[in-house]
Design a protein around this motif. Structure first.
Motif, PDB file in Angstrom:
ATOM      1  N   ARG A 179     -30.693  38.517  -1.601  1.00 18.45           N
ATOM      2  CA  ARG A 179     -31.863  39.245  -2.102  1.00 18.45           C
ATOM      3  C   ARG A 179     -33.164  38.600  -1.604  1.00 18.45           C
ATOM      4  NH1 ARG A 179     -31.984  42.981  -6.128  1.00 18.45           N
ATOM      5  NH2 ARG A 179     -29.913  42.346  -6.866  1.00 18.45           N
ATOM      6  N   ARG A 194     -35.895  40.236   1.013  1.00 22.31           N
ATOM      7  CA  ARG A 194     -37.287  40.313   0.576  1.00 22.31           C
ATOM      8  C   ARG A 194     -38.211  39.656   1.602  1.00 22.31           C
ATOM      9  NH1 ARG A 194     -37.003  37.310  -3.762  1.00 22.31           N
ATOM     10  NH2 ARG A 194     -36.183  39.023  -5.028  1.00 22.31           N
ATOM     11  N   GLU A 200     -38.521  42.028   4.707  1.00 22.42           N
ATOM     12  CA  GLU A 200     -39.341  43.215   4.480  1.00 22.42           C
ATOM     13  C   GLU A 200     -40.808  42.849   4.288  1.00 22.42           C
ATOM     14  OE1 GLU A 200     -38.436  46.610   4.507  1.00 22.42           O
ATOM     15  OE2 GLU A 200     -36.741  45.665   5.536  1.00 22.42           O
ATOM     16  N   ARG A 201     -41.083  41.828   3.492  1.00 22.39           N
ATOM     17  CA  ARG A 201     -42.473  41.420   3.272  1.00 22.39           C
ATOM     18  C   ARG A 201     -43.086  40.806   4.523  1.00 22.39           C
ATOM     19  NH1 ARG A 201     -42.316  38.846  -2.910  1.00 22.39           N
ATOM     20  NH2 ARG A 201     -41.815  40.825  -3.953  1.00 22.39           N
ATOM     21  N   VAL A 258     -31.507  45.211  -1.573  1.00 19.02           N
ATOM     22  CA  VAL A 258     -32.836  45.414  -0.987  1.00 19.02           C
ATOM     23  C   VAL A 258     -33.780  46.165  -1.916  1.00 19.02           C
ATOM     24  CG1 VAL A 258     -31.984  45.356   1.372  1.00 19.02           C
ATOM     25  CG2 VAL A 258     -32.208  47.557   0.208  1.00 19.02           C
TER      26      VAL A 258
END
Length: 250
Positions: free
Chosen positions: A205, A209, A212-213, A249
């Motif tokens: 996770r 994260r 994506e960030r 996600v």
């Protein structure tokens, strides 16, 4: 992997399935079953394409990559992964110089075809496949090639590394050209003994994260290779992988 299909997709929709995950299926079976199950993307392996005739077989070295660039372009592919091969007695530095020069020579050709040429990191257990065994190795070679140089983040091969999340955040938008996902078992002595998503010890996770960030917007290719998957059956494994990925996600 198709380029145009990525536009506007959210993270949980960018799941691709790798050929090596479906070892017993042919190329035709891969496509037929994945379409039926609603998957948008498949990641092609040259070994499976090669069984369809000598004309598609990929030769070694630079010519192998050039031929691969051609068929990835024809298939509207997104990225091509390149594995260094073993050192065969050479020092790491000498082997790296040869690989760096070849990569720098091929990168403009891939870029002109609209393809990202990605350096693949392989676990240190497989010295027969590659001497590029850490993200530091791949990042050094990618940076030497200029702003378009990049690498594959494979969570099995690199998920154990120190400062992983910081590296991901730094490279997500530019250097990470593709992501291969699986989990890592607490105990294993084989690189082909990977865990299903969420069934191992990786902080998945947090990894997703950070990607994506950090600005990663490419496909996430499931490459879960294990006897466990073979026993449970591909359809069940595919459905479970999709559900786990969407959960992790979100």
């Amino acid at each position: 992997m198709a380029r145009r299909a990525l536009a506007g997709l959210k993270a949980h929709e960018r799941l691709s399935i790798g050929h090596y995950m479906l070892r017993r299926w042919s190329l035709e079976e891969d496509v037929r079953h994945l379409e039926r199950l609603g998957f948008r993307s498949i990641s092609l392996a040259s070994t499976k394409l090669g069984v369809y005739g000598v004309g598609r077989a990929i030769r070694q070295g630079v010519e192998q990559v050039r031929r691969a660039i051609e068929w990835v372009h024809r298939l509207d592919g997104d990225a091509l992964f390149v594995i260094s091969g073993g050192r065969d007695g050479a020092s790491w530095e000498a082997a790296a110089r040869a690989y760096r020069d070849a990569y720098a020579r091929l990168l403009p050709e891939a870029t002109a075809a609209g393809i990202r040429l990605a350096i693949e990191v392989i676990h240190p257990l497989r010295q027969d496949l590659s001497f590029i065994n850490t993200l530091a190795d791949a990042r050094e070679l990618a940076r030497a090639a200029g702003r378009r140089g990049g690498y594959v983040l494979d969570l099995f091969h690199s998920g154990w590394e120190r400062r992983l999340l910081a590296t991901i955040r730094r490279d997500a938008a530019r250097r990470i050209h593709a992501v291969q996902i699986s989990d890592v078992k607490r105990v294993t002595l084989r690189t082909m003994d990977r865990a299903l998503l969420g069934k191992g010890i990786l902080p998945l996770r947090a990894i997703f994260r950070a990607l994506e960030r950090g600005g990663y917007r490419g496909w996430y290719e499931a490459e879960i290779i294990s006897d466990d998957l073979e026993r449970m059956g591909y359809e069940r494994a595919l459905r479970q992988t999709r559900a786990a990925f969407a959960r992790l996600v979100s």
